[in-house]
Design a protein around this motif. Structure first.
Motif, mmCIF file in Angstrom:
data_model
loop_
_atom_site.group_PDB
_atom_site.id
_atom_site.type_symbol
_atom_site.label_atom_id
_atom_site.label_comp_id
_atom_site.label_asym_id
_atom_site.label_seq_id
_atom_site.Cartn_x
_atom_site.Cartn_y
_atom_site.Cartn_z
ATOM 1 N N SER A 1 -80.174 -4.835 22.863
ATOM 2 C CA SER A 1 -78.899 -4.213 23.249
ATOM 3 C C SER A 1 -78.078 -3.906 22.007
ATOM 4 O O SER A 1 -77.575 -4.803 21.338
ATOM 5 C CB SER A 1 -78.107 -5.132 24.173
ATOM 6 N N ILE A 2 -77.946 -2.637 21.734
ATOM 7 C CA ILE A 2 -77.141 -2.215 20.585
ATOM 8 C C ILE A 2 -75.683 -2.603 20.795
ATOM 9 O O ILE A 2 -75.020 -3.087 19.878
ATOM 10 C CB ILE A 2 -77.296 -0.696 20.348
ATOM 11 N N GLU A 3 -75.176 -2.424 21.993
ATOM 12 C CA GLU A 3 -73.755 -2.670 22.229
ATOM 13 C C GLU A 3 -73.411 -4.154 22.098
ATOM 14 O O GLU A 3 -72.391 -4.512 21.504
ATOM 15 C CB GLU A 3 -73.329 -2.141 23.591
ATOM 16 N N ILE A 4 -74.258 -5.028 22.624
ATOM 17 C CA ILE A 4 -73.991 -6.461 22.513
ATOM 18 C C ILE A 4 -74.053 -6.879 21.045
ATOM 19 O O ILE A 4 -73.173 -7.587 20.554
ATOM 20 C CB ILE A 4 -74.986 -7.274 23.379
ATOM 21 N N ARG A 5 -75.049 -6.412 20.315
ATOM 22 C CA ARG A 5 -75.158 -6.762 18.898
ATOM 23 C C ARG A 5 -73.988 -6.164 18.106
ATOM 24 O O ARG A 5 -73.457 -6.807 17.196
ATOM 25 C CB ARG A 5 -76.488 -6.282 18.320
ATOM 26 N N ALA A 6 -73.580 -4.959 18.445
ATOM 27 C CA ALA A 6 -72.460 -4.337 17.738
ATOM 28 C C ALA A 6 -71.155 -5.099 17.982
ATOM 29 O O ALA A 6 -70.323 -5.219 17.081
ATOM 30 C CB ALA A 6 -72.318 -2.875 18.151
ATOM 31 N N LEU A 7 -70.984 -5.624 19.192
ATOM 32 C CA LEU A 7 -69.805 -6.456 19.454
ATOM 33 C C LEU A 7 -69.826 -7.702 18.577
ATOM 34 O O LEU A 7 -68.809 -8.081 17.996
ATOM 35 C CB LEU A 7 -69.731 -6.846 20.927
ATOM 36 N N ARG A 8 -70.997 -8.337 18.468
ATOM 37 C CA ARG A 8 -71.072 -9.522 17.610
ATOM 38 C C ARG A 8 -70.848 -9.143 16.148
ATOM 39 O O ARG A 8 -70.150 -9.838 15.421
ATOM 40 C CB ARG A 8 -72.406 -10.245 17.774
#
Length: 191
Positions: free
Chosen positions: A114-121
């Motif tokens: 998940s790009i979005e979950i990793r980008a949030l982190r």
């Protein structure tokens, strides 16, 4: 402020496509996800906005937050971590930030594509003071994001949102030369 710019690029409104479960966006309500993205532009600088977004998630998601779509769980974790930033007591700030980080770490481990979950982190970790020792994690996430975008991964991050996120990583992330090349190539690649 830097946080607002980072989050604004990360969370710009965009189309959300149905994605495989591994991406974390499966079964996400596109309107709710869009609301989280837009609201998160303000949340780092606004405790009332942070609390309002958490209230929306409480209202719209199952009573057990872990039963909701993973990408929305990640927004919840990041918002809960932001309560640490907005807190007034040092111990409360630290506890809330650590709790948000732990949830983001678990979500990235469960949904590594998940790009979005990793980008949030990445966004969260890259803004933390050295006390949290998350600089290496932010660097690893940036490299992983460059690889994911280079492979064309995670169809839930598409269209204008995908391009905005790549531009943000190029501008703010300070990627290594090889990662910069991957991101630039992904930015120019047709979808």
């Amino acid at each position: 402020m830097r946080a607002a710019g980072i989050v604004a690029a990360l969370l710009g409104a965009a189309a959300v496509w149905a994605a495989p479960a591994e991406s974390g966006a499966r079964d996400s309500d596109p309107a709710l996800l869009d609301q989280m993205r837009r609201g998160f532009e303000i949340a780092p600088e606004s405790e009332p906005e942070t609390r309002a977004l958490l209230a929306v998630l409480d209202e719209r998601l199952p009573a057990d937050p872990a039963a909701g779509p993973p990408v929305l769980q990640a927004y919840r974790a990041a918002l809960e971590g932001l309560l640490g930033k907005h807190g007034h007591l040092p111990w409360d700030k630290y506890k809330r930030t650590k709790a948000g980080l732990a949830k983001l770490d678990a979500l990235v481990a469960a949904h590594p594509d998940s790009i979005e979950i990793r980008a949030l982190r990445f966004s969260f970790c890259s803004q933390l003071p050295d006390l949290f020792k998350k600089g290496p994690q932010a660097a690893a996430d940036l490299a992983a994001l460059a690889d994911q975008f280079g492979r064309g991964g995670d169809p839930s991050v598409a269209g204008p949102y995908r391009r905005d996120l790549i531009r943000w990583l190029l501008r703010i992330g300070n990627p290594a030369p090889g990662d910069r090349q991957k991101l630039e190539a992904a930015l120019g690649a047709p979808e």
